[in-house]
Design a protein around this motif. Structure first.
Motif, short mmCIF file in Angstrom:
data_model
loop_
_atom_site.label_atom_id
_atom_site.label_comp_id
_atom_site.label_asym_id
_atom_site.label_seq_id
_atom_site.Cartn_x
_atom_site.Cartn_y
_atom_site.Cartn_z
N GLU A 115 0.66 -1.14 -0.26
CA GLU A 115 0.54 -0.21 -0.40
C GLU A 115 1.01 1.46 -0.45
N GLY A 116 2.05 1.10 1.03
CA GLY A 116 2.85 2.37 1.02
C GLY A 116 3.42 2.82 -0.38
N LEU A 117 3.80 1.48 -0.79
CA LEU A 117 4.95 1.25 -2.17
C LEU A 117 3.93 2.51 -3.32
N ASP A 118 2.56 2.39 -3.52
CA ASP A 118 1.77 2.56 -4.33
C ASP A 118 2.12 3.99 -4.35
N ALA A 119 2.07 4.93 -3.67
CA ALA A 119 2.12 6.03 -3.89
C ALA A 119 3.59 6.19 -4.82
N LEU A 120 4.33 5.68 -5.09
CA LEU A 120 5.93 5.61 -6.01
C LEU A 120 5.84 5.73 -7.76
N ARG A 121 4.21 5.15 -7.66
CA ARG A 121 4.10 5.11 -9.03
C ARG A 121 4.31 5.57 -10.04
N ALA A 122 4.47 7.23 -9.87
CA ALA A 122 4.48 8.12 -10.88
C ALA A 122 6.09 9.02 -10.31
N LEU A 123 6.73 8.45 -9.81
CA LEU A 123 8.11 9.05 -9.34
C LEU A 123 8.55 7.99 -10.39
N PRO A 124 10.16 8.84 -10.77
CA PRO A 124 10.89 7.93 -11.39
C PRO A 124 11.73 7.35 -10.64
N CYS A 125 12.48 6.79 -11.34
CA CYS A 125 13.98 5.70 -10.39
C CYS A 125 15.07 5.82 -10.20
N GLU A 126 15.43 6.63 -9.31
CA GLU A 126 16.82 8.14 -9.15
C GLU A 126 17.23 7.93 -7.80
N THR A 127 18.34 7.64 -7.90
CA THR A 127 19.04 7.16 -7.03
C THR A 127 19.77 8.98 -5.69
N LEU A 128 19.76 9.37 -4.88
CA LEU A 128 19.81 9.93 -4.15
C LEU A 128 20.71 10.75 -4.57
N ASP A 129 22.21 10.35 -5.36
CA ASP A 129 22.90 11.36 -5.97
C ASP A 129 22.71 11.34 -7.70
N GLY A 130 21.54 11.47 -7.70
CA GLY A 130 21.10 11.88 -9.24
C GLY A 130 20.95 10.65 -10.56
N HIS A 131 21.57 9.56 -10.37
CA HIS A 131 21.34 8.71 -11.16
C HIS A 131 19.85 8.32 -11.88
N ARG A 132 19.56 7.30 -12.96
CA ARG A 132 18.60 7.42 -13.60
C ARG A 132 19.01 5.82 -13.85
N MET A 133 17.43 4.94 -13.13
CA MET A 133 17.19 3.74 -13.26
C MET A 133 16.52 2.73 -13.66
N PRO A 134 16.19 2.62 -15.32
CA PRO A 134 15.23 2.14 -16.22
C PRO A 134 14.46 1.76 -15.21
N LEU A 135 13.82 1.68 -14.77
CA LEU A 135 12.97 -0.02 -14.33
C LEU A 135 11.13 -0.51 -15.06
N TRP A 136 11.79 -1.89 -16.00
CA TRP A 136 11.25 -2.41 -16.71
C TRP A 136 10.33 -3.77 -16.76
N VAL A 137 9.36 -4.68 -17.11
CA VAL A 137 8.62 -5.47 -16.56
C VAL A 137 8.87 -6.92 -17.81
N ASN A 138 8.55 -7.98 -17.13
CA ASN A 138 8.56 -8.68 -18.06
C ASN A 138 7.16 -9.59 -17.89
N THR A 139 6.92 -9.55 -19.05
CA THR A 139 5.06 -9.84 -19.57
C THR A 139 5.21 -10.96 -19.72
N GLY A 140 4.20 -11.66 -20.57
CA GLY A 140 3.60 -12.73 -21.47
C GLY A 140 1.93 -13.14 -21.32
N LEU A 141 1.49 -12.24 -20.22
CA LEU A 141 -0.27 -12.20 -20.78
C LEU A 141 -0.77 -11.13 -20.37
#
Length: 759
Positions: free
Chosen positions: A425-451
């Motif tokens: 529940e708490g992590l749902d709030a992160l949806r719109a935020l980028p995955c970025e480290t505290l020192d500004g490095h961007r790490m794109p997070l992708w998903v594995n799908t099949g269905l």
């Protein structure tokens, strides 16, 4: 001896409970070895003492009363040393201990073998004789083999709760642990609902009923239907079979008469057993008796009785289709779970899944991960037909199942479940935020799908693209190869759903543990066999149709990336590239104007690790398949529960291979991503960030946890941690160092919540 062993094992497996099984063993082993005594001592986990539980030859009154610690007596010595002990004169051994109540002073020679199940000592099996003599090698081997068989029987008895306090009153049912393969992460506490395959007598569970009359009526109906079937079959085959061959149907009809099978089943039903359980009991009892006969003709009659039993069972199951009750917090258990079984459970009732066969990559496991249901696969030792209705814990993190858990263990896991719920529940709030480290490095997070069901979950979790779309899933749920048009529609749906984000489609990856019913691949060693690109290069017609469908589906969207699996060298890559260019030319000639999409190679074979630079020069990107790469580097079949604990993506060899791939890809100026279980493990993701991976691809369920953790660290801290673990030579040390460092930073909440439970 082998024949004797087979007969004893059959008898033991047919025993109604542990007490009966132990009695059979001591009696039969004593007879087979011509000894005067055979006894079984079981280790009581609560008191840590070996308790005499069954004997043939010693005083029966001493059962449950005589016990010894691992440091006492010859039995304690066998148990603590975990190896057989063969003595000509037991009384002269310094560890010999005399128990007056057993009357054993008359026996000189002693042979004891430990009973061990999955490295856990469960007891000791002993034979004794009056005259002084050394038991020979054959006898010792026989006793060791017998104790190995007994270990499984005791483990099953623990699981079903038939061991209660080893003969003392007042103690509850024992807790037992079974190890399988993690199928989907998470934990669940609930009630077992055993779902049975159609008409398999061996897996019918015991079930008590109150309405005995209804069960009798149901059984009589089934008898009538099978009688009709037999008569019809006999008439139908009248022109094809000789009279004496047709006599078999008369034998079947005779067996169905009241004086034979019918009456016996009714007797068992009247004791309160449901019709299916009563039928199983009677039929298997007859089958075992026939199989034990020395006459070959009579032995073969066992299959006739079994066949008749299956026919009756099929009718009973047909009548009882709607009677499966799903309590709240149902944990579905089956020999082989199917997606259809999941669909039968009312919404909101299902909390966990257990499959005796199958792997972490099976169709059901993929479904379970998409639905976020904790799952354990490949629990081969679980006596599933006996556990209907009992309390279970499913630990999908470690691939463990607990039967009859203690109140303390249940409470600990209930806390884990609640913690997980609050965290999600708490992590749902992160949806719109980028995955970025505290020192500004961007790490794109992708998903594995099949269905298609994965799409909504991925979007809810804030995925930035698809790092792996498993194109074999639509093939697996079909009954034939899907046509170009059908594939086009499926791929277009995926590409549109994520547009304008990139979608990486892996070309058909069958073989290994992913089979198509209409294109069977039978091999001795499928993981080292015909799979992935090897299949599609041998069948260019499949490869070309699929590639054309992908290219056409991307028209006007241009977010397609094509990924080639199981590439072991440049020759395979060149052949695949040639076919892709050919398909692209054909599609454009037909008037579909699409640019050639980026093409990538999966690094999942050790050979590819050492050819990363050569492969990178010919493609646009690389993607590491961490699951297969780990299993090939460590020579561990990740779907085999017997060696599952050796499969570890934090093994130093795996970490070094990953770092090499990243460095070599970047030397060629090509991006490299990683997909697989490792990318979805929050702690491992910290190391992957430090190594320099350009993106991580994982199951949607894990994405918020990984994002939360990476947003709490700096890339420099991650690199410091990586430098520390890269000097270590032990995966367990790496694991604990990594987890301790993250806990010290106050970041322990998203790491496996069940890791602190000591079971």
């Amino acid at each position: 001896m082998l024949n004797t062993l087979r007969k004893i094992v059959q008898e033991v497996n047919a025993a109604k409970d542990l007490k009966a099984a132990l009695s059979i063993i001591v009696q039969r082993v004593k007879e087979a070895m011509g000894s005067q005594v055979c006894s079984v001592y079981l280790l009581d986990a609560e008191t840590n003492r070996f308790v005499l539980m069954a004997t043939d030859g010693l005083n029966k009154r001493s059962i449950g009363k005589v016990s010894m610690a691992p440091s006492e007596g010859l039995v304690g010595l066998v148990g603590s040393r975990e190896e057989p002990l063969n003595l000509e004169d037991a009384a002269s051994h310094p560890r010999y201990r005399y128990f007056a109540e057993t009357g054993e002073e008359r026996y000189a020679s002693f042979l004891g073998a430990p009973i061990i199940h999955h490295r856990r000592v469960m007891g000791v099996l002993v034979v004794q004789q009056k005259e002084r003599r050394q038991f020979d090698e054959g006898e010792e081997a026989f006793l060791v083999t017998m104790s190995a068989q007994l270990a499984g029987v005791i483990a099953h008895a623990e699981a079903t709760g038939s061991i209660r306090g080893l003969g003392r009153q007042g103690k509850g049912v024992q807790e037992a642990k079974f190890v399988g393969v993690p199928g989907a992460p998470g934990a669940a506490v609930g009630t077992a609902v055993v779902v049975l395959p159609p008409a398999d007598l061996n897996v019918v569970p015991d079930r008590s009923v109150d309405d005995i009359a209804a069960e009798l009526e149901l059984f009589d109906k089934a008898l009538g239907w099978v009688r009709e079937d037999m008569q019809e079959l006999s008439e139908k085959l009248a022109t094809q079979l000789r009279k004496e061959e047709r006599a078999l149907f008369d034998v079947y009809l005779m067996m169905l008469e009241d004086a034979a099978l019918g009456n016996e089943v009714r007797k068992v039903i009247r004791t309160g057993q449901w019709a299916q359980g009563a039928l199983r009991q009677v039929v298997l009892d007859h089958v075992n008796r026939f199989e034990l006969m020395d006459d070959a003709y009579l032995r073969e009659r066992a299959s006739d009785v079994r066949d008749l039993g299956r026919r009756l069972l099929a009718y009973l199951q047909e009548e009882r289709k709607t009677t499966l009750v799903y309590p709240d917090n149902s944990i579905l258990v089956s020999e082989e779970l199917s997606p259809a079984m999941l669909g039968e459970v009312p919404e909101g009732k299902l909390v966990g899944l257990i499959s005796v066969t199958g792997s972490g990559n099976s169709h059901v496991a993929i479904f379970a991960r998409a639905m976020g249901i904790p799952t354990v696969m490949g629990v081969v030792d679980l006596p599933y037909s006996k556990i209907d209705g009992i309390k279970l814990i499913v630990d999908g993190y470690h691939g463990e199942v607990f039967t009859n858990p203690s109140d303390l263990l249940s409470k600990q896991y209930a806390e884990v479940v609640e913690e997980e719920r609050q965290l999600t529940e708490g992590l749902d709030a992160l949806r719109a935020l980028p995955c970025e480290t505290l020192d500004g490095h961007r790490m794109p997070l992708w998903v594995n799908t099949g269905l298609l069901a994965d799409v909504a979950r991925a979007q809810q979790r804030g995925a930035e693209g698809v790092g792996l779309y498993r194109t074999e899933v639509p093939f697996m749920i079909n009954e034939r190869f899907p046509s170009e048009k059908e594939q086009l529609a499926t791929y277009r749906e995926q590409l549109q759903a994520f547009h304008p984000l990139p979608v990486t489609m892996r070309t058909l990856d069958i073989g290994g543990d992913k089979s198509l019913s209409y294109f069977p691949i039978k091999e001795e060693n499928p993981f080292l066999g015909w799979r992935g690109i090897r299949v599609t290069l041998d069948h260019p017609e499949i490869f070309l149709v699929q590639t054309r469908a992908m290219l056409k589906a991307s028209e006007g969207l241009n977010n397609l990336r094509i990924l080639l699996p199981m590439i072991s060298g440049t020759q395979e890559l060149e052949e695949a590239l040639h076919l892709i260019h050919r398909a692209w030319g054909e599609v454009r000639d037909e008037g579909t104007d699409v640019p050639l999409p980026p093409i990538g190679v999966m690094i999942e074979i050790p050979a590819a690790v050492y050819q990363t630079r050569e492969l990178a020069r010919q493609v646009d990107f690389l993607s590491v398949g961490s699951n297969d790469l780990t299993q090939y580097l460590l020579a561990v079949d990740r779907n085999n529960p017997r060696v599952a604990d050796l499969y570890d993506f934090l093994h130093p060899a795996v970490l070094q291979a990953l770092q090499k791939v990243v460095n070599d890809a970047h030397l060629e100026g090509k991006p490299v991503s990683i997909c697989g279980e490792m990318a979805g493990d929050p702690a491992a993701a910290v190391l992957l960030l430090a190594m320099g991976f350009d993106s991580l691809s994982m199951n949607a369920t894990n994405l918020p946890k990984v994002k939360w953790l990476l947003r709490q660290v700096t890339q420099s801290k991650a690199k410091e941690l990586l430098g520390q673990v890269m000097t270590m030579d032990n995966p367990h040390l790496i694991y604990s160092t990594l987890h301790l460092a993250l806990r010290n930073l106050g970041l322990g909440r998203v790491i496996n919540p069940a890791s602190n439970i000591q079971a």
